[in-house]
Motif scaffolding. Structure first.
Motif, short mmCIF file in Angstrom:
data_model
loop_
_atom_site.label_atom_id
_atom_site.label_comp_id
_atom_site.label_asym_id
_atom_site.label_seq_id
_atom_site.Cartn_x
_atom_site.Cartn_y
_atom_site.Cartn_z
N LEU A 1 0.56 -29.63 -41.28
CA LEU A 1 0.99 -29.04 -42.56
C LEU A 1 0.14 -27.82 -42.91
O LEU A 1 0.62 -26.85 -43.50
N MET B 1 -4.43 -37.63 -39.80
CA MET B 1 -5.08 -36.32 -39.88
C MET B 1 -4.28 -35.25 -39.15
O MET B 1 -4.23 -34.10 -39.57
N VAL B 2 -3.63 -35.68 -38.08
CA VAL B 2 -2.82 -34.72 -37.29
C VAL B 2 -1.72 -34.14 -38.16
O VAL B 2 -1.46 -32.93 -38.14
N LEU B 3 -1.12 -35.01 -38.93
CA LEU B 3 -0.03 -34.56 -39.82
C LEU B 3 -0.53 -33.49 -40.79
O LEU B 3 0.11 -32.45 -41.00
N TRP B 4 -1.71 -33.74 -41.36
CA TRP B 4 -2.22 -32.79 -42.35
C TRP B 4 -2.64 -31.48 -41.70
O TRP B 4 -2.53 -30.42 -42.30
N LEU C 1 1.47 -25.02 -41.04
CA LEU C 1 2.73 -24.59 -41.69
C LEU C 1 2.43 -23.68 -42.88
O LEU C 1 3.06 -22.63 -43.07
N PHE D 1 -9.02 -29.30 -44.70
CA PHE D 1 -8.76 -30.08 -43.48
C PHE D 1 -9.48 -29.53 -42.25
O PHE D 1 -9.46 -30.17 -41.21
N ILE E 1 -11.24 -37.44 -47.12
CA ILE E 1 -10.57 -37.01 -45.89
C ILE E 1 -11.23 -37.63 -44.67
O ILE E 1 -10.58 -38.16 -43.80
#
Lengths: 400, 323, 493
Positions: free
Chosen positions: A7, A1-4, A10, A34, A140
């Motif tokens: 992103l 989840m941290v990655l998303w 970003l 998210f 999710i």
């Protein structure tokens, strides 16, 4: 989840630096999926209500019953899927697997969920708490909530016909002394006597008064109650280790069957046992008195039978108080009891000695032995004898 | 039956409800059923826990009707003669003189009837069934209208004598009042803060008028399919697997009469199946004897009736009824 | 039908919209790479073919040669339609290939998702807990959903970068191109999210099957309906949400840096907002999506195009269904995937048409009866001997007949009149479902009770009024969606 989430940031940065609609679309959707959806669902899913009927269920072994829960979504948020996991004791499960209902809930919608219960063994069981899993549309995040509200299911012990227990199909009670005088019973006219000061005017027998030209009052018989009290020995040391489960269950089934027999005959029946109530009992049946004693006063009617069976559904053996101690402690509270039914694993000399004591005080004692009869001379005594011993059929033949 | 007659019944119902509502907060459905029983010449058993207003309801009804009211507090030492009355030897006249008992009133409140012994109960129930009492060979007819409102507490068993099923059948309705709602209980406290309003309650009608309306209610039209529905509903109680003894033909008659009375109170000169459904539980539940196994499993007569109401075909348009 | 039947369609729609949108942006950057209109259906159908083929028929044992032949079958017509100009053909063929391979990837992934038991064993598969399976549980865990997320996000990122590049090149867009980009963008958002949600449901269905979960029969329908609402909100959001409120854009920061470097900096915000300074402001929007919040026309056009595409797909499915039904006959239940969908769509449409024709016939007969009843006098109840006869049953004339008609019509909508219900209980059910016809329902059912159970006879005017109320109720019931009640069979409440 941290990655998303990274992103998403970003995408947001990209959109803010270069203001184009596609970049903003990506940013908006990422934030929505998210962040917003997650926090929204987390907050709103906590508002889901589960309505569970609060009344107890009473079953006999082998019965099946469906219990229905209603899941209500009071919010305007749609929940993609909801799965329920109710804590159903293994002795109530239908089939090998736990039932796992899955459904979807629309905004302000509701869904009824049924769980099928099958009563396998006696007991007082508690259903719940309930685990509620709520998922979103996109996989999710899943949230878990626990609904603490529970429900009680009572599975009565098995009830057998007396013939199946190797007992006389009609237990007869012999003659016994009236141990306590109660109110004069106006339905039982015993005779007439002359009026004395203080006699209520309502008891004056006017025809006799007219005939004799002196006031005559009616005399009534006193009400005598012939109550039975069932004594169940659940002192664990008295039972043989090899057949512990079968014999204790047999003893409980015998006690239930005797209570059923007595109350169906219209008699009053009470219960005393050196047992512990392992499970929570529904209603107002808090009958534990002292350490390791369960006691229920003698009464008539189906309601009383329900109470006795419910207590027998929840009793367990204990190793603190033996049967003679129980008799000593509770003996003085039995003035109204005329017939004592004792369900014991063995007729030890100590027990028989106590039984003679009660018999000599005008009571009738019937001892039902679950394991082995030692006092053979007390078997097959004439009906109505003040002390009788019966050998109960072994548990294996009763399907235990 | 003319519409004007129905209007009279409806007006009576409206006045009575308004009057009783001065002392009873809420419980409109129970009051309506009680009036239906009064108009059907039936007797009512109020069964509920103490303190929910059973006695107050009966008193309010009696006061509103304006007839002679008496109250019997049933206890184990109550004798049949305490109810019916007895012949007392008058030494001056040298003959027996009949002293009427409380049953000789028009609205009789038998409080805690299950505390009386079976013999005493049966003497009261006999008066209810026959409309007369016999003392020392003399038969005394009871004045019309005659209504017994009995109460009993279902919780206590100690020192009570439950009414046998055959005698329960003599009661037209069994009503359960239930606890008041939050608002209703607040209202109760407010109203009773200073003095009880029952002391100010006056009659709104008289017994002759009630007797006349009782006759009018019997004229309410019952269409054949509704009558058939009543019969099928009552018969279905006899074949229900959870029931040991179903409702008797007296139950069918009572249900039909109750539906007629309800229709008239609703200002209608005809009975609909809704009237039957509305009264079914109160009229039939106490007439059923459940099997012991069913009782142990927690089944109630009310739940059996509710189930039957969902099963028995009404016989409305487009559906073939089964007999 | 399981959700699997829909997934290839959504995957191919997403592949098509992403490739078409990418090609559109590239053609804006390189005008020689223009996308001809005839290529668009090729892109869509190649994606459809590839996705369905991969989902239902492709296996590891399928020879590569077959795939090459399959691809070649698409390329040959493209070659000729490209005017046999190699440069044009290569560009067009690349578009087709991109669509085809993307859809194929999705199709293969669906097959992969079904093989839980192959990888975990039957025992393992039956113990999979779907509740804890989410991205938050473990990022490093390879779950099939990650595949879809990466594709969705990657495609969106790629398109956003292309849009930014186009934006920075100051490419002038005409209205047609702007709308085309808007429609394709909306389609990409909707199909991408639908694919994501659909594949997640597909995975759940697989796990539920292994775990023997008791899945509600209405779950898929409710899921799709609610998802539709979410998608609509998503499309509206990306089209209507504001995009030009942030003061520190790259252009502005560049401008500030440039001024600082050339010592032209003044503390004033005004010049920075002037049209000359900011390339994105003023004039026609530089990007596929206009900079201002879109008006309702954009959404309308997007819906129209979506309807058009949907309509075309429907026609194709119906034709295919017709052919299959007439060719195969009794073997229909063995069909899978697209053919099965086609047969179901065809059968559904056929049944709907038959129902519609039946209703029209009933309406015609009713109108005829009304016309004839005006000529008749008297208010007695309907007599089958004298009444107007329609086919087998007599046409409703009295209030009781009207009640029967209402019961019949409402039964078709899932509001069946239960035999143990009274008329007024049935009326209450209708009342609940037809709040707009509250007065009609109350009036009719009250009047019906009088007719049915009393000795009174109604006047002709009262009777006519009741019949009119009945007609109004029937009209309202006709307007109900079938199965509004949920299970739609038992309406006792």
């Amino acid at each position: 989840m941290v990655l998303w989430k990274f992103l998403t940031l970003l995408a947001v940065g990209l959109a803010l630096l270069w203001e184009t609609r596609p970049a903003y679309a990506l940013a908006y959707l990422s934030v929505l999926l998210f962040f917003a959806f997650q926090s929204g669902q987390k907050r709103l899913a906590a508002k889901i209500e589960v309505v569970r009927p609060l009344e107890e269920h009473f079953l006999f072994p082998g019965d099946q019953r469906a219990i229905t829960l209603q899941v209500i979504n009071p919010t305007l948020w749609p929940f993609a899927w909801i799965s329920l996991a109710d804590r159903i004791p293994r002795n109530l499960m239908t089939g090998q697997h736990a039932q796992r209902p899955v459904f979807s809930l629309s905004p302000r919608g509701s869904h009824d969920v049924s769980f099928q219960l099958t009563a396998h063994d006696r007991g007082v069981y508690r259903l719940g708490p309930l685990d509620l899993f709520v998922g979103d549309f996109f996989g999710i995040r899943t949230q878990k909530y626990q609904v603490q509200k529970g429900q009680t299911v009572v599975v009565y012990p098995r009830i057998h016909e007396l013939g199946d227990l190797n007992l006389p199909s009609r237990l007869t009670f012999g003659s016994f002394q009236a141990l306590q005088r109660m109110n004069p019973d106006p339905t039982r006219l015993a005779g007439l006597r002359r009026y004395q000061m203080g006699d209520p005017l309502r008891t004056i027998h006017w025809p006799a008064t007219a005939r004799t030209q002196s006031l005559q009052v009616k005399q009534f018989d006193h009400t005598v109650t012939a109550t039975c009290v069932l004594f169940l020995n659940l002192y664990s040391e008295d039972y043989s280790v090899a057949r512990f489960y079968v014999d204790t269950e047999t003893a409980i089934a015998v006690a239930a069957s005797l209570a059923n027999h007595v109350i169906r005959r219209g008699e009053s029946c009470g219960l005393v046992s050196n047992a512990v109530l392992a499970q929570h009992l529904p209603g107002d049946m808090a009958t534990s008195q002292g350490e390791g004693i369960v006691q229920l006063r003698a009464r008539q009617g189906t309601g009383q039978l329900t109470q006795i069976l419910t207590i027998l559904a929840g009793v367990n053996t204990q190793d603190q108080k033996d049967f003679p101690s129980l008799l000593t402690e509770c003996g003085h509270q039995l003035e109204g009891a005329a017939v004592l039914l004792w369900v014991v694993p063995r007729d030890t000399p100590d027990i028989v000695e106590h039984a003679w004591g009660f018999a000599n005080r005008g009571r009738q004692v019937l001892i039902f032995v679950v394991e082995e009869v030692r006092h053979q001379e007390l078997l097959w005594r004439p009906p109505g004898s003040s002390l009788q011993v019966f050998a109960v059929a072994k548990g294996g033949t009763l399907g235990l | 039956m003319a519409q004007t007659s129905v209007n009279r019944v409806a007006e009576f119902g409206w006045k009575m409800k308004e009057n009783i509502a001065q002392v009873m907060v809420g419980k409109e459905a129970a009051i309506e059923m009680l009036l239906a029983a009064l108009l059907s010449d039936g007797h009512v058993l109020l069964e509920d826990v103490p303190g929910v207003g059973k006695t107050m309801l009966a008193r309010a009804l009696a006061t509103s009707v304006g007839g002679r009211f008496s109250r019997i507090q049933c206890t184990p030492d109550l004798l049949p003669s305490d109810i019916t009355g007895l012949s007392v030897f008058d030494q001056k006249q040298g003959d027996f003189v009949f002293r009427p008992g409380p049953v000789m009133a028009q609205i009789v409140l038998a409080d805690e009837i299950n505390r009386a012994t079976p013999r005493t109960q049966s003497s009261l129930l006999e008066a209810m069934g026959e409309g007369q009492v016999t003392v020392d060979g003399h038969t005394y007819r009871l004045k019309r209208p005659f209504m017994v409102v009995a109460t009993q507490n279902p919780v206590e068993f100690e020192g009570t004598f439950p009414l046998p099923e055959a005698q329960l059948d003599r009661f037209f309705l069994l009503l359960k009042l239930g606890y008041p709602t939050l608002d209703e209980e607040n209202q109760v406290l407010l109203r009773l803060q200073e003095r009880h309003p029952i002391t100010d309650l006056g009659p709104v009608t008289d017994v002759n008028h009630v007797a006349e309306l009782q006759h009018l209610v019997t004229q309410v039209y019952v269409e054949a399919s509704v009558r058939d529905y009543v019969v099928r509903l009552v018969r279905s109680t006899r074949t229900q697997s959870q029931v040991q003894l179903g409702a008797s033909p007296r139950g069918s008659l009572a249900l039909l009469r109750a539906a007629q009375a309800l229709a008239a109170l609703g200002n209608r000169d005809y009975v609909t199946p809704d009237d039957v459904k509305h009264m079914a539980t109160a009229v039939l539940a106490h007439r059923l004897t459940l099997k012991a196994d069913s009782v142990l499993r927690g089944v109630t007569a009310e739940s059996v009736i509710a189930e039957l109401l969902h099963q028995v075909e009404v016989g409305a348009e487009g559906h073939q009824t089964r007999s | 039908m399981k959700i699997k039947g829909f997934l290839p369609a959504w995957a191919s729609l997403f592949s098509f919209s992403v490739v078409a949108l990418g090609a559109q942006y590239l053609s804006l950057l390189f005008p020689t790479l223009a996308v001809p209109l005839w290529l668009w259906p090729f892109l869509l159908f190649s994606a459809l073919q590839s996705a369905y083929y991969a989902t239902y028929y492709l296996s590891k044992r399928t020879p590569w040669l077959l795939c090459l032949i399959e691809l070649a079958l698409w390329m040959v017509p493209v070659y000729f339609l490209s005017g046999r100009v190699m440069q044009v053909f290569v560009w067009n063929a690349f578009g087709i290939f991109a669509c085809w391979i993307m859809a194929r990837g999705y199709g293969s992934q669906f097959v992969f998702m079904e093989r839980v038991a192959d990888y975990l064993g039957d025992q393992g598969a039956s113990t999979v807990s779907w509740e804890y399976e989410s991205l938050s549980s473990n990022d490093s865990l390879h779950v099939p959903m990650t595949y879809f997320w990466w594709r969705l996000w990657g495609c969106a990122f790629f398109l956003a970068i292309l849009a930014i590049v186009v934006h920075n090149r100051d490419v002038q867009l005409d209205a047609l191109v702007t709308w085309r980009l808007r429609v394709l963008g909306s389609m990409a958002v909707a199909s991408g999210l639908a694919l994501q949600a659909g594949s997640y449901l597909f995975r759940l269905q697989i796990l539920w099957g292994y775990a023997k979960a008791d899945v509600s029969a209405s779950l898929r329908g409710v899921w799709i309906r609610n998802l539709g609402i979410v998608l609509l909100l998503g499309v509206l959001l990306v089209n209507l949400a504001p995009v030009d409120y942030w003061p520190l854009t790259a252009a502005r920061m560049g401008e500030i840096i440039r001024r600082l470097a050339t010592r032209e900096f003044t503390i004033s915000l005004e010049p920075l907002d002037s049209p000359e300074r900011l390339p994105s402001a003023g004039g026609p929007p530089a990007m596929g999506f206009p900079q201002q919040a879109a008006g309702p026309w954009g959404v309308l056009l997007a819906l129209l195009i979506a309807l058009l595409v949907g309509g075309m797909a429907l026609v194709i499915l119906v034709v295919l269904g017709f052919v299959l039904v007439n060719l195969i006959g009794g073997e229909l239940e063995r069909l899978k995937g697209l053919p099965r969908l086609a047969v179901q769509v065809y059968a559904g449409l056929r049944d709907a048409l038959r129902t519609l024709m039946g209703s029209l016939r009933t309406l015609g007969a009713d109108l005829k009866w009304k016309a004839s009843s005006k000529k008749q006098t008297g208010s007695q109840e309907f007599s089958p001997k004298t009444g107007f006869a329609r086919r087998s049953a007599p046409l409703p004339k009295g209030v009781r007949a009207m009640f029967r008609r209402i019961a019949k019509v409402s039964a078709r909508k899932g509001l069946a009149f239960h035999p143990a219900q009274t008329a007024s209980e049935f009326g209450q059910v209708l009342h609940k479902h037809l709040p707009s016809a509250k007065n009609s329902v109350e009036g009719f059912f009250s009047g019906y009770q009088t007719v049915r159970y009393s000795k009174q006879s109604l006047s002709a005017a009262a009777k006519e009024h009741l019949l009119q109320l009945g007609e109004e109720i029937i009209k309202e019931i006709d307007g109900l969606e079938k199965g509004d009640k949920g299970n739609g069979t038992d309406v006792r409440e």
